[in-house]
Design an enzyme around this catalytic site. Structure first.
Site, PDB file in Angstrom:
ATOM      1  N   CYS A 270       0.795  -1.233   0.000  1.00  0.00           N
ATOM      2  CA  CYS A 270       0.000   0.000   0.000  1.00  0.00           C
ATOM      3  C   CYS A 270       0.826   1.281   0.000  1.00  0.00           C
ATOM      4  O   CYS A 270       0.748   2.060  -0.947  1.00  0.00           O
ATOM      5  CB  CYS A 270      -0.928  -0.007   1.206  1.00  0.00           C
ATOM      6  SG  CYS A 270      -1.930  -1.482   1.255  1.00  0.00           S
TER       7      CYS A 270
HETATM    8  C1  UGA Z   1      -1.475   0.509   5.616  1.00  0.00           C
HETATM    9  C2  UGA Z   1      -2.346   1.460   6.481  1.00  0.00           C
HETATM   10  O1  UGA Z   1      -1.851   1.477   7.815  1.00  0.00           O
HETATM   11  C3  UGA Z   1      -3.811   1.007   6.479  1.00  0.00           C
HETATM   12  O2  UGA Z   1      -4.588   1.947   7.196  1.00  0.00           O
HETATM   13  C4  UGA Z   1      -4.310   0.929   5.024  1.00  0.00           C
HETATM   14  O3  UGA Z   1      -5.641   0.485   4.955  1.00  0.00           O
HETATM   15  C5  UGA Z   1      -3.433  -0.051   4.268  1.00  0.00           C
HETATM   16  O4  UGA Z   1      -2.059   0.428   4.305  1.00  0.00           O
HETATM   17  C6  UGA Z   1      -3.927  -0.122   2.846  1.00  0.00           C
HETATM   18  O5  UGA Z   1      -3.836   0.859   2.129  1.00  0.00           O
HETATM   19  O6  UGA Z   1      -4.504  -1.146   2.487  1.00  0.00           O
HETATM   20  P1  UGA Z   1      -0.327  -1.871   6.005  1.00  0.00           P
HETATM   21  O7  UGA Z   1       0.355  -1.624   4.704  1.00  0.00           O
HETATM   22  O8  UGA Z   1      -0.962  -3.176   6.253  1.00  0.00           O
HETATM   23  O9  UGA Z   1      -1.485  -0.779   6.238  1.00  0.00           O
HETATM   24  O10 UGA Z   1       0.751  -1.710   7.147  1.00  0.00           O
HETATM   25  P2  UGA Z   1       1.182  -0.620   8.222  1.00  0.00           P
HETATM   26  O11 UGA Z   1       0.976  -1.189   9.559  1.00  0.00           O
HETATM   27  O12 UGA Z   1       0.601   0.692   7.956  1.00  0.00           O
HETATM   28  O13 UGA Z   1       2.752  -0.582   7.953  1.00  0.00           O
HETATM   29  C7  UGA Z   1       3.280  -0.214   6.681  1.00  0.00           C
HETATM   30  C8  UGA Z   1       4.785  -0.162   6.727  1.00  0.00           C
HETATM   31  O14 UGA Z   1       5.222   0.933   7.520  1.00  0.00           O
HETATM   32  C9  UGA Z   1       5.448  -1.407   7.336  1.00  0.00           C
HETATM   33  O15 UGA Z   1       6.573  -1.752   6.565  1.00  0.00           O
HETATM   34  C10 UGA Z   1       5.858  -0.947   8.730  1.00  0.00           C
HETATM   35  O16 UGA Z   1       6.981  -1.646   9.227  1.00  0.00           O
HETATM   36  C11 UGA Z   1       6.193   0.513   8.466  1.00  0.00           C
HETATM   37  N1  UGA Z   1       6.084   1.368   9.667  1.00  0.00           N
HETATM   38  C12 UGA Z   1       4.881   1.566  10.261  1.00  0.00           C
HETATM   39  C13 UGA Z   1       7.216   1.994  10.157  1.00  0.00           C
HETATM   40  O17 UGA Z   1       8.338   1.827   9.619  1.00  0.00           O
HETATM   41  N2  UGA Z   1       7.087   2.836  11.257  1.00  0.00           N
HETATM   42  C14 UGA Z   1       5.902   3.053  11.859  1.00  0.00           C
HETATM   43  O18 UGA Z   1       5.857   3.848  12.843  1.00  0.00           O
HETATM   44  C15 UGA Z   1       4.769   2.401  11.365  1.00  0.00           C
END
Ligand code: UGA
Length: 442
Positions: A270
């Site tokens: 995403c």
């Molecule tokens: C993300 C959004 O959080 C959801 O709200 C959205 O619905 C989804 O995309 C989508 O568009 O379908 P997701 O990709 O499952 O969800 O994962 P996240 O938990 O958001 O993490 C994304 C990435 O960011 C991961 O690689 C995670 O490790 C990284 N991340 C997250 C960080 O490096 N730091 C943070 O503080 C948070």
């Protein structure tokens, strides 16, 4: 209500189909791939997602969930269809709408043979204007009917996080539900479905609903890149980012729970795709999206910080043995799309080092990406056996357990997610991590 979920074998589609069936709706889960559809029919959810298997089987038992390849019958026999096909990155980051176009054409043909009112709902992530300019004209062309007069159209973006998608779908309290509507009549049908869910409902135009999705993901991705940039500066000016983060979050205007965990960068299906798509759309619209560009640039560089730290502690990497802990783009999923682990492993391999990889659920996907170039380990101790150093890439809870490192030969740990407390490690280790000014000797 009777609902057809088109693209029902994908992550969003299957989660929505299972979630809606568990809310008492009669669901047709429509996929093109016969093998996937057959597995889903037998209660095998094909993707790893907490509680999905249990709820899929519950839905199958109640008899209100049918996995099928027959899109036409599904649409003809239902009141609403959700389009959940994927919208991958195409040329120069623009989204590729082929699957949306294909699904719209097929749904259009079914609508042409249908007498009763039906609402077509786009759930796939699409750039503003897509439902109006692409989906509706295709539906009208293939059905011979008029949107608004003969059938309804909505845009209902998904806000599911991988790893907790089922509970995000069933309990949207923290995300709300956005319903973009062509007209009141269309939107009211979706309100009827979602009023049973515990989440605020916002009705908007189709275009606004499309934009909300991109605004949210880009906002969050921007926060992560910002956190990573601050962490990299902290590292160079002699302060620990974790303390700076704590101090920063005390300001209630910033607050806790934001996406401010520094690490090896964001991955997944995403954030990278959506920021690129919004960037391309922004350029097309005449804006220079500088923030979006910076978000992507920082993220492209971030995985390489761990390579820099490895070299600082080991010198040349040639013929060194390195364990990579975590391959999935985040914990709780086996998804490796755009995972930072890919860049990290490839960069280490290009230095002619040897790699062992461990991930509790993503090894099968890792095999498909790294092939024979790395050694796959079924357990973390196996991966750590006989290595010169390890790199924590995904923050699986088991990597925060200091005892698992006890038998490492070379006692160098690079923490790409800052999950480990070096104070709890046995003596004799050298620990370094993102946003830490210097290595800690235990
Ligand atoms: C993300 C959004 O959080 C959801 O709200 C959205 O619905 C989804 O995309 C989508 O568009 O379908 P997701 O990709 O499952 O969800 O994962 P996240 O938990 O958001 O993490 C994304 C990435 O960011 C991961 O690689 C995670 O490790 C990284 N991340 C997250 C960080 O490096 N730091 C943070 O503080 C948070």
């Amino acid at each position: 209500m009777k609902i057809a979920v088109v693209g029902g074998t994908g992550f969003v589609g299957l989660t929505a189909a299972v979630g809606l069936a568990n809310k008492g709706h009669s669901v047709f889960c429509v996929g093109r791939n016969k093998e996937k559809v057959s597995k889903i029919s037998r209660g095998i959810p094909i993707i790893y997602e907490e509680n999905l298997e249990k709820l899929l089987n519950k839905a199958l038992e109640t008899g209100n969930f049918l996995a099928t390849t027959d899109l036409k019958t599904a649409v003809k026999e239902s009141d609403v269809s959700f389009i959940c096909v994927s919208t991958p990155s195409g040329e120069s980051g623009k989204i590729d709408l082929k699957q949306i176009e294909g699904a719209s054409a097929e749904i259009g043909k079914a609508l042409g043979e249908k007498k009763s009112y039906h609402v077509v709902t786009v759930k796939s992530t699409v750039v503003p204007g897509t439902t109006e300019n692409i989906v509706i004209p295709i539906l009208e062309k293939f059905s011979g009917k008029k949107a608004g007069a003969d059938f309804g159209v909505c845009m209902n973006p998904e806000f599911l996080r991988e790893g907790c998608a089922v509970s995000d779908f069933l309990y949207p309290k923290d995300t709300g539900i956005v319903i973009g509507e062509l007209d009141n009549k269309s939107g009211d049908v979706l309100v009827e479905i979602f009023k049973e869910f515990d989440g605020e409902i916002l009705k908007t135009s189709l275009r606004c609903a499309e934009m909300v999705k991109y605004a949210r993901n880009s906002y969050l991705a921007k926060d992560i890149s910002f956190a990573n940039e601050i962490a990299n500066i902290c590292q160079n000016v002699g302060v620990d980012y974790l303390e700076v983060k704590r101090g920063t979050e005390m300001d209630s205007r910033i607050g806790k729970g934001r996406f401010l965990d520094a690490g090896v960068g964001f991955g997944g299906s995403c954030f990278p795709k959506d920021v690129k798509a919004l960037f391309a759309k922004g350029v097309e619209s005449g804006v220079k999206p500088l923030m979006l560009k910076a978000t992507l640039d920082v993220n492209d560089q971030q995985p390489f910080i761990v390579i820099k730290l490895l070299k600082q502690l080991l010198g040349k990497l040639r013929n060194r043995r390195i364990a990579i802990l975590g391959a999935a783009f985040k914990p709780g999923t086996d998804d490796m799309r755009e995972a930072p682990s890919i860049r990290i492993v490839n960069a280490i391999l290009s230095e002619e080092a040897k790699i062992s990889v461990y991930d509790p659920v993503a090894l099968e996907n890792a095999r498909g990406i790294f092939g024979e170039n790395v050694v796959y380990c079924e357990g973390v101790e196996d991966a750590l056996h006989n290595v010169d150093a390890c790199v924590i890439v995904t923050e699986w809870p088991e990597f925060a357990e200091p005892n698992i490192y006890s038998n490492m030969k070379g006692k160098v740990i690079i923490d790409g997610r800052r999950v480990l407390d070096p104070g709890k490690l046995p003596s004799g280790f050298v620990y370094h991590g993102i946003g830490l000014p210097e290595a800690v000797k235990t």
